[in-house]
Design a protein around this motif. Structure first.
Motif, PDB file in Angstrom:
ATOM      1  N   ARG A   1       6.704   9.205   1.986  1.00 20.63           N
ATOM      2  CA  ARG A   1       7.189   7.933   1.845  1.00 20.63           C
ATOM      3  C   ARG A   1       8.059   7.328   3.128  1.00 20.63           C
ATOM      4  NH1 ARG A   1       7.809   6.756  -3.771  1.00 20.63           N
ATOM      5  NH2 ARG A   1       7.448   8.647  -5.015  1.00 20.63           N
ATOM      6  N   LEU A   2       8.099   6.047   3.140  1.00 23.03           N
ATOM      7  CA  LEU A   2       8.999   5.414   4.293  1.00 23.03           C
ATOM      8  C   LEU A   2      10.357   5.539   3.840  1.00 23.03           C
ATOM      9  CD1 LEU A   2       9.411   3.712   6.761  1.00 23.03           C
ATOM     10  CD2 LEU A   2       8.867   1.652   5.587  1.00 23.03           C
ATOM     11  N   VAL A   3      11.221   5.970   4.680  1.00 23.24           N
ATOM     12  CA  VAL A   3      12.368   6.203   4.374  1.00 23.24           C
ATOM     13  C   VAL A   3      13.198   5.263   5.202  1.00 23.24           C
ATOM     14  CG1 VAL A   3      14.396   8.004   4.317  1.00 23.24           C
ATOM     15  CG2 VAL A   3      12.070   8.779   3.882  1.00 23.24           C
ATOM     16  N   ILE A   4      14.045   4.229   4.503  1.00 21.89           N
ATOM     17  CA  ILE A   4      14.915   3.457   5.304  1.00 21.89           C
ATOM     18  C   ILE A   4      16.380   3.955   5.230  1.00 21.89           C
ATOM     19  CG2 ILE A   4      15.739   0.925   5.626  1.00 21.89           C
ATOM     20  CD1 ILE A   4      13.036   0.199   4.688  1.00 21.89           C
ATOM     21  N   VAL A   5      17.054   4.464   6.218  1.00 19.66           N
ATOM     22  CA  VAL A   5      18.419   5.039   6.328  1.00 19.66           C
ATOM     23  C   VAL A   5      19.404   3.835   6.394  1.00 19.66           C
ATOM     24  CG1 VAL A   5      19.989   6.816   7.147  1.00 19.66           C
ATOM     25  CG2 VAL A   5      17.435   7.071   7.141  1.00 19.66           C
ATOM     26  N   VAL A   6      20.175   3.667   5.683  1.00 21.33           N
ATOM     27  CA  VAL A   6      21.260   2.456   5.678  1.00 21.33           C
ATOM     28  C   VAL A   6      22.818   2.964   5.710  1.00 21.33           C
ATOM     29  CG1 VAL A   6      19.639   1.105   4.523  1.00 21.33           C
ATOM     30  CG2 VAL A   6      21.367   2.383   3.176  1.00 21.33           C
ATOM     31  N   ASP A   7      23.341   2.306   6.751  1.00 17.93           N
ATOM     32  CA  ASP A   7      24.803   2.505   6.880  1.00 17.93           C
ATOM     33  C   ASP A   7      25.274   1.369   7.696  1.00 17.93           C
ATOM     34  OD1 ASP A   7      27.565   3.395   6.917  1.00 17.93           O
ATOM     35  OD2 ASP A   7      26.926   5.067   8.100  1.00 17.93           O
ATOM     36  N   PRO A   8      26.348   0.535   7.097  1.00 21.32           N
ATOM     37  CA  PRO A   8      26.716  -0.460   7.811  1.00 21.32           C
ATOM     38  C   PRO A   8      27.174  -0.398   9.168  1.00 21.32           C
ATOM     39  CG  PRO A   8      27.932  -0.301   5.553  1.00 21.32           C
ATOM     40  CD  PRO A   8      27.330   0.670   5.857  1.00 21.32           C
TER      41      PRO A   8
ATOM     42  N   ALA B   1       0.890  -1.065  -0.036  1.00 19.52           N
ATOM     43  CA  ALA B   1       0.040   0.099  -0.054  1.00 19.52           C
ATOM     44  C   ALA B   1       0.894   1.180  -0.128  1.00 19.52           C
ATOM     45  CB  ALA B   1      -0.847   0.140   1.305  1.00 19.52           C
ATOM     46  N   GLY B   2       0.268   2.449  -0.580  1.00 20.44           N
ATOM     47  CA  GLY B   2       1.008   3.446  -0.500  1.00 20.44           C
ATOM     48  C   GLY B   2       2.313   3.709  -1.637  1.00 20.44           C
ATOM     49  N   LYS B   3       2.906   4.859  -1.389  1.00 19.30           N
ATOM     50  CA  LYS B   3       4.018   5.117  -2.185  1.00 19.30           C
ATOM     51  C   LYS B   3       5.102   4.388  -1.966  1.00 19.30           C
ATOM     52  CE  LYS B   3       2.828   9.788  -3.544  1.00 19.30           C
ATOM     53  NZ  LYS B   3       3.375  11.079  -3.807  1.00 19.30           N
ATOM     54  N   LYS B   4       6.020   4.175  -2.925  1.00 23.58           N
ATOM     55  CA  LYS B   4       7.287   3.271  -3.004  1.00 23.58           C
ATOM     56  C   LYS B   4       8.225   3.592  -1.985  1.00 23.58           C
ATOM     57  CE  LYS B   4       7.205   1.728  -8.017  1.00 23.58           C
ATOM     58  NZ  LYS B   4       5.808   2.471  -8.241  1.00 23.58           N
ATOM     59  N   LEU B   5       8.812   2.869  -1.383  1.00 25.91           N
ATOM     60  CA  LEU B   5      10.066   3.072  -0.316  1.00 25.91           C
ATOM     61  C   LEU B   5      11.166   4.036  -0.883  1.00 25.91           C
ATOM     62  CD1 LEU B   5      10.572  -0.538   0.871  1.00 25.91           C
ATOM     63  CD2 LEU B   5       9.071   1.179   1.900  1.00 25.91           C
ATOM     64  N   VAL B   6      11.835   4.701   0.051  1.00 22.75           N
ATOM     65  CA  VAL B   6      12.981   5.341  -0.339  1.00 22.75           C
ATOM     66  C   VAL B   6      14.214   4.745   0.571  1.00 22.75           C
ATOM     67  CG1 VAL B   6      14.327   7.555   0.191  1.00 22.75           C
ATOM     68  CG2 VAL B   6      12.002   7.621  -0.501  1.00 22.75           C
ATOM     69  N   PHE B   7      15.174   4.323  -0.061  1.00 22.73           N
ATOM     70  CA  PHE B   7      16.409   3.978   0.505  1.00 22.73           C
ATOM     71  C   PHE B   7      17.361   5.014   0.858  1.00 22.73           C
ATOM     72  CE2 PHE B   7      15.444  -0.580  -1.135  1.00 22.73           C
ATOM     73  CZ  PHE B   7      14.471  -0.621   0.031  1.00 22.73           C
TER      74      PHE B   7
ATOM     75  N   PRO C   1      13.477  -3.555  -6.381  1.00 18.18           N
ATOM     76  CA  PRO C   1      14.040  -2.787  -7.344  1.00 18.18           C
ATOM     77  C   PRO C   1      13.269  -1.470  -7.830  1.00 18.18           C
ATOM     78  CG  PRO C   1      12.748  -4.852  -8.059  1.00 18.18           C
ATOM     79  CD  PRO C   1      12.864  -4.770  -6.534  1.00 18.18           C
ATOM     80  N   SER C   2      11.877  -1.373  -7.253  1.00 15.86           N
ATOM     81  CA  SER C   2      11.017  -0.108  -7.527  1.00 15.86           C
ATOM     82  C   SER C   2      11.257   0.868  -6.582  1.00 15.86           C
ATOM     83  CB  SER C   2       9.750  -0.563  -7.676  1.00 15.86           C
ATOM     84  OG  SER C   2       9.195  -0.875  -6.557  1.00 15.86           O
ATOM     85  N   ALA C   3      12.312   0.941  -5.570  1.00 11.69           N
ATOM     86  CA  ALA C   3      12.299   1.940  -4.383  1.00 11.69           C
ATOM     87  C   ALA C   3      13.196   3.033  -4.861  1.00 11.69           C
ATOM     88  CB  ALA C   3      13.337   1.304  -3.218  1.00 11.69           C
ATOM     89  N   ARG C   4      12.831   4.218  -4.455  1.00 11.86           N
ATOM     90  CA  ARG C   4      13.438   5.233  -4.932  1.00 11.86           C
ATOM     91  C   ARG C   4      14.809   5.457  -3.829  1.00 11.86           C
ATOM     92  NH1 ARG C   4       9.995   4.809  -7.945  1.00 11.86           N
ATOM     93  NH2 ARG C   4       8.439   6.487  -8.679  1.00 11.86           N
TER      94      ARG C   4
END
Length: 209
Positions: free
Chosen positions: A125-132, A68-74, A93-96
């Protein structure tokens, strides 16, 4: 810890152990990081909202679940965040994608911004912030601050390893942002590295040290 999820899936833990070994090659480290990031992405997206749409299978019509809703943001914290980003895009693969360029001053350990690019409608959008690594948390805290300034308000933070000091600092600065990690290690050393850790993730990924 409140607001922190440790992803203890056996495959995640096994791959993490191989990544920790100092004799793991650059190519091997890079491959494992991509593989493990796909598994981590699976967990951090576990509670995404679903809706239904009517589809036709080869046998009949049905109401089937879809996101549901807009695509994710990584949102990748450069440069090491891109190692997690690639595996996550394999799964979604469709994530922004947003990029946040930060580097750590080795004397002050503070994060210095040099680049920022994100979708204009990031607030929707839901934003998933990534850093190892969540070590001192200075870079991660700064990255989330920049995203919030651009309107993001639904955020999650995903990392491979965390130090207790980093988790505490991050949760204090951003109590509204849950943290997902494969391991909370023992402590930070005097240089701000996670112990036992796995060294500098960016250097090991790109063979720059």
């Amino acid at each position: 810890m409140d607001g922190v999820t440790v992803i203890d899936h056996p495959l995640v833990q096994h791959k993490l152990t191989i990544m920790r070994k100092k004799d793991t090659s650059t190519a091997g480290f890079r491959r494992l990081l991509r593989e493990i990031s796909t598994l981590l992405c699976y967990e951090v997206t576990r509670e995404l909202a679903l809706t239904h749409e009517n589809i036709e299978t080869p046998l009949t019509e049905m109401d089937a679940p879809v996101l549901a809703g807009k695509k994710l943001v990584f949102a990748s914290i450069l440069r090491a965040g891109n190692g997690l980003l690639e595996g996550m895009l394999d799964l979604v693969p469709s994530a922004r994608v947003a990029h946040i360029g930060l580097y750590r001053d080795h004397d002050t350990l503070q994060a210095i911004e040099y680049y920022f690019k994100a979708p204009e409608d990031i607030s929707d959008r839901l934003v998933i912030v990534v850093d190892p690594m969540l070590a001192t948390a200075n870079s991660s805290i700064s990255a989330v601050e920049k995203l919030k300034e651009r309107g993001a308000h639904n955020l999650r933070f995903l990392c491979l390893l965390a130090a207790p000091e980093g988790v505490e600092a991050f949760r204090k600065a951003h109590p509204d942002v849950p943290v997902y990690t494969a391991s909370i290690d023992s402590h930070l050393n005097e240089k701000g590295y996670i112990v036992p850790g796995l060294g500098d993730a960016g250097d090991r990924m790109y063979g720059t040290k």
